[in-house]
Design a protein around this motif. Structure first.
Motif, PDB file in Angstrom:
ATOM      1  N   GLU A 203       0.795  -1.226   0.000  1.00  0.00           N
ATOM      2  CA  GLU A 203       0.000   0.000   0.000  1.00  0.00           C
ATOM      3  C   GLU A 203       0.830   1.280   0.000  1.00  0.00           C
ATOM      4  O   GLU A 203       0.464   2.243  -0.687  1.00  0.00           O
ATOM      5  N   PRO A 204       1.959   1.342   0.748  1.00  0.00           N
ATOM      6  CA  PRO A 204       2.713   2.611   0.737  1.00  0.00           C
ATOM      7  C   PRO A 204       3.166   3.042  -0.655  1.00  0.00           C
ATOM      8  O   PRO A 204       2.991   4.199  -1.050  1.00  0.00           O
ATOM      9  N   LEU A 205       3.736   2.120  -1.438  1.00  0.00           N
ATOM     10  CA  LEU A 205       4.152   2.481  -2.796  1.00  0.00           C
ATOM     11  C   LEU A 205       2.940   2.746  -3.682  1.00  0.00           C
ATOM     12  O   LEU A 205       2.951   3.669  -4.510  1.00  0.00           O
ATOM     13  N   PHE A 206       1.876   1.967  -3.498  1.00  0.00           N
ATOM     14  CA  PHE A 206       0.658   2.186  -4.285  1.00  0.00           C
ATOM     15  C   PHE A 206       0.137   3.608  -4.070  1.00  0.00           C
ATOM     16  O   PHE A 206      -0.232   4.300  -5.030  1.00  0.00           O
ATOM     17  N   ARG A 207       0.122   4.054  -2.826  1.00  0.00           N
ATOM     18  CA  ARG A 207      -0.376   5.415  -2.534  1.00  0.00           C
ATOM     19  C   ARG A 207       0.522   6.471  -3.163  1.00  0.00           C
ATOM     20  O   ARG A 207       0.032   7.476  -3.702  1.00  0.00           O
ATOM     21  N   ARG A 208       1.839   6.283  -3.100  1.00  0.00           N
ATOM     22  CA  ARG A 208       2.754   7.291  -3.646  1.00  0.00           C
ATOM     23  C   ARG A 208       2.643   7.362  -5.168  1.00  0.00           C
ATOM     24  O   ARG A 208       2.644   8.457  -5.748  1.00  0.00           O
ATOM     25  N   LEU A 209       2.532   6.203  -5.814  1.00  0.00           N
ATOM     26  CA  LEU A 209       2.364   6.215  -7.270  1.00  0.00           C
ATOM     27  C   LEU A 209       1.017   6.827  -7.652  1.00  0.00           C
ATOM     28  O   LEU A 209       0.924   7.598  -8.613  1.00  0.00           O
ATOM     29  N   SER A 210      -0.022   6.487  -6.894  1.00  0.00           N
ATOM     30  CA  SER A 210      -1.345   7.063  -7.171  1.00  0.00           C
ATOM     31  C   SER A 210      -1.314   8.581  -7.000  1.00  0.00           C
ATOM     32  O   SER A 210      -1.912   9.319  -7.786  1.00  0.00           O
ATOM     33  N   GLY A 211      -0.588   9.046  -5.982  1.00  0.00           N
ATOM     34  CA  GLY A 211      -0.476  10.483  -5.771  1.00  0.00           C
ATOM     35  C   GLY A 211       0.232  11.175  -6.920  1.00  0.00           C
ATOM     36  O   GLY A 211      -0.179  12.261  -7.353  1.00  0.00           O
ATOM     37  N   LEU A 212       1.306  10.553  -7.437  1.00  0.00           N
ATOM     38  CA  LEU A 212       1.998  11.133  -8.590  1.00  0.00           C
ATOM     39  C   LEU A 212       1.092  11.135  -9.812  1.00  0.00           C
ATOM     40  O   LEU A 212       1.021  12.130 -10.551  1.00  0.00           O
ATOM     41  N   ARG A 213       0.378  10.042 -10.036  1.00  0.00           N
ATOM     42  CA  ARG A 213      -0.543   9.974 -11.177  1.00  0.00           C
ATOM     43  C   ARG A 213      -1.591  11.081 -11.099  1.00  0.00           C
ATOM     44  O   ARG A 213      -1.878  11.757 -12.094  1.00  0.00           O
ATOM     45  N   GLU A 214      -2.163  11.260  -9.911  1.00  0.00           N
ATOM     46  CA  GLU A 214      -3.198  12.277  -9.749  1.00  0.00           C
ATOM     47  C   GLU A 214      -2.632  13.683  -9.937  1.00  0.00           C
ATOM     48  O   GLU A 214      -3.290  14.554 -10.520  1.00  0.00           O
ATOM     49  N   ALA A 215      -1.395  13.901  -9.473  1.00  0.00           N
ATOM     50  CA  ALA A 215      -0.779  15.217  -9.637  1.00  0.00           C
ATOM     51  C   ALA A 215      -0.502  15.515 -11.106  1.00  0.00           C
ATOM     52  O   ALA A 215      -0.704  16.647 -11.568  1.00  0.00           O
ATOM     53  N   VAL A 216      -0.056  14.522 -11.859  1.00  0.00           N
ATOM     54  CA  VAL A 216       0.176  14.718 -13.293  1.00  0.00           C
ATOM     55  C   VAL A 216      -1.155  14.984 -13.994  1.00  0.00           C
ATOM     56  O   VAL A 216      -1.241  15.844 -14.882  1.00  0.00           O
ATOM     57  N   ALA A 217      -2.208  14.261 -13.607  1.00  0.00           N
ATOM     58  CA  ALA A 217      -3.528  14.499 -14.206  1.00  0.00           C
ATOM     59  C   ALA A 217      -3.975  15.935 -13.961  1.00  0.00           C
ATOM     60  O   ALA A 217      -4.514  16.596 -14.863  1.00  0.00           O
ATOM     61  N   ARG A 218      -3.753  16.436 -12.755  1.00  0.00           N
ATOM     62  CA  ARG A 218      -4.142  17.828 -12.463  1.00  0.00           C
ATOM     63  C   ARG A 218      -3.340  18.794 -13.317  1.00  0.00           C
ATOM     64  O   ARG A 218      -3.886  19.800 -13.809  1.00  0.00           O
ATOM     65  N   ARG A 219      -2.056  18.512 -13.515  1.00  0.00           N
ATOM     66  CA  ARG A 219      -1.241  19.397 -14.361  1.00  0.00           C
ATOM     67  C   ARG A 219      -1.797  19.429 -15.778  1.00  0.00           C
ATOM     68  O   ARG A 219      -1.755  20.473 -16.452  1.00  0.00           O
ATOM     69  N   LEU A 220      -2.328  18.302 -16.241  1.00  0.00           N
ATOM     70  CA  LEU A 220      -2.888  18.236 -17.587  1.00  0.00           C
ATOM     71  C   LEU A 220      -4.302  18.804 -17.648  1.00  0.00           C
ATOM     72  O   LEU A 220      -4.857  18.957 -18.743  1.00  0.00           O
ATOM     73  N   GLY A 221      -4.906  19.058 -16.484  1.00  0.00           N
ATOM     74  CA  GLY A 221      -6.283  19.532 -16.459  1.00  0.00           C
ATOM     75  C   GLY A 221      -7.285  18.422 -16.650  1.00  0.00           C
ATOM     76  O   GLY A 221      -8.425  18.670 -17.042  1.00  0.00           O
ATOM     77  N   TRP A 222      -6.884  17.180 -16.340  1.00  0.00           N
ATOM     78  CA  TRP A 222      -7.755  16.020 -16.525  1.00  0.00           C
ATOM     79  C   TRP A 222      -8.432  15.667 -15.206  1.00  0.00           C
ATOM     80  O   TRP A 222      -7.846  15.822 -14.130  1.00  0.00           O
ATOM     81  N   THR A 223      -9.651  15.129 -15.308  1.00  0.00           N
ATOM     82  CA  THR A 223     -10.386  14.667 -14.127  1.00  0.00           C
ATOM     83  C   THR A 223     -10.645  13.172 -14.164  1.00  0.00           C
ATOM     84  O   THR A 223     -11.356  12.646 -13.313  1.00  0.00           O
ATOM     85  N   SER A 224     -10.062  12.455 -15.120  1.00  0.00           N
ATOM     86  CA  SER A 224     -10.297  11.022 -15.263  1.00  0.00           C
ATOM     87  C   SER A 224      -9.728  10.259 -14.065  1.00  0.00           C
ATOM     88  O   SER A 224      -8.619  10.538 -13.617  1.00  0.00           O
ATOM     89  N   PRO A 225     -10.466   9.272 -13.540  1.00  0.00           N
ATOM     90  CA  PRO A 225      -9.921   8.430 -12.475  1.00  0.00           C
ATOM     91  C   PRO A 225      -8.967   7.365 -13.003  1.00  0.00           C
ATOM     92  O   PRO A 225      -8.373   6.640 -12.205  1.00  0.00           O
TER      93      PRO A 225
END
Length: 337
Positions: A203-225
């Motif tokens: 879970e710790p690595l899963f959360r960190r990767l998910s956080g990076l993915r979500e941050a990149v999505a925000r930079r792109l202006g995307w709201t996709s899960p």
């Protein structure tokens, strides 16, 4: 009643429900959303709620193409959602095998090549049967993702640079799009240094990767899960790469076929995370995952990408279901002013 075909491709996080229509499917998402959410509720009621991938398939209207295919991802939650924006190579193989079993295509034989048009992104995917089991119950393929026109390798970098960082810091990453958009990061930036550590991470690595993915999505202006997708990488022997990816809603058991194509394309671009990890450009790339190894080959001329192939991938039939009638609402008719 409508017949649904469930097939599973090795390395996929779940089976795919394949729905076939001889006269095609409506293009409007609004005409499909209620229908497909109802189908998923039926799957849940029958104990198949783990089937989160849906392939809508029909004979193609394009010349020299066998099947038209549209991928739909179910995003489960308190309120189930559908994602229409991406594609799934594993589901394409499920669609090809199911279409053959259903009679939409001729029975598969070793050596057959089935061309599939992906309506989500207009890609052309050629599925070459290497081996076909008795009665077409399973088959092994080489999957070739062909560009409809030569693609400049540099144009696959969504941010226009081989490596990017976020404004507030964090690990460097490469953002590549070929079929689906992918974030690739060096696992060592997260404190993971060996294949055993990467495959056993929880879970710790899963959360960190998910956080990076979500941050990149925000930079792109995307709201996709779902997009962009993400994978952590480590260097392997003789130019191989080790990968651990996230799917919906958990770890991916291997790496999506679109992820393998993105990884191979990124490896051919100097300066990207995969290239820095020692992947050999212009040669076959072996990708090691928790679910097994795949071999990916890139065909390019100068800096133009022509094709990416992945092999071997095996798909098998799981079940056939009778579902309620799936007649979608008719397309609206425009009246003259």
């Amino acid at each position: 009643m409508t017949r649904g075909w469930i097939a599973y491709t090795s390395g996929s996080p779940c089976p795919t429900l394949v729905l076939l229509r001889e006269d095609g499917w409506p293009a409007r998402r609004s005409a499909l959303s209620g229908l497909l959410l109802g189908v998923y509720e039926t799957l849940c009621a029958r104990g198949a709620g783990h089937v989160l991938k849906i392939a809508l398939v029909s004979p193609s209207t394009a010349s020299a193409v066998g099947l038209d295919y549209r991928f739909v991802q179910v995003v489960p939650g308190e309120r189930n959602r559908l994602e229409f924006g991406g594609s799934c190579g594993h589901s394409i193989l499920s669609a090809v095998l199911s279409a053959s079993r259903a009679g939409t295509q001729a029975p598969l034989r070793a050596g057959d090549r089935v061309r599939v048009r992906v309506l989500n992104n207009e890609d052309i995917v050629v599925c070459e049967a290497l081996e076909v089991g008795p009665a077409g119950g399973h088959a092994t393929f080489t999957v070739r993702f062909r560009r409809t026109s030569p693609t400049r390798l540099g144009s696959t970098l969504l941010l226009g640079e081989p490596v990017s960082t976020l404004p507030d810091g964090g690990p460097p990453f490469s953002l590549v799009s070929l079929g689906n958009p992918y974030v690739f990061a060096d696992a060592r930036a997260f404190g993971v240094h060996t294949e055993a550590e990467l495959f056993g991470a929880g879970e710790p690595l899963f959360r960190r990767l998910s956080g990076l993915r979500e941050a990149v999505a925000r930079r792109l202006g995307w709201t996709s899960p779902c997009f962009p997708k993400i994978a952590a990488l480590l260097p392997g022997a003789q130019g191989a790469l080790t990968a651990r990816a996230i799917s919906v809603p958990s770890w991916h058991p291997s790496l999506a076929l679109t992820g393998a194509t993105c990884l191979a394309a990124a490896s051919a671009v100097p300066g990207t995370v995969p290239a820095r990890l020692g992947a050999l450009p212009g040669e076959r790339l072996t990708i090691r995952t928790p679910g097994g190894d795949s071999v990916v080959r890139v065909t390019a001329s100068a800096d133009r990408l022509l094709e990416v192939s992945v092999s071997p991938k095996t798909v098998r039939m799981v079940a056939v279901l009778d579902l309620p009638d799936l007649a979608p609402a008719p397309e609206p008719t425009l009246s003259a002013p």
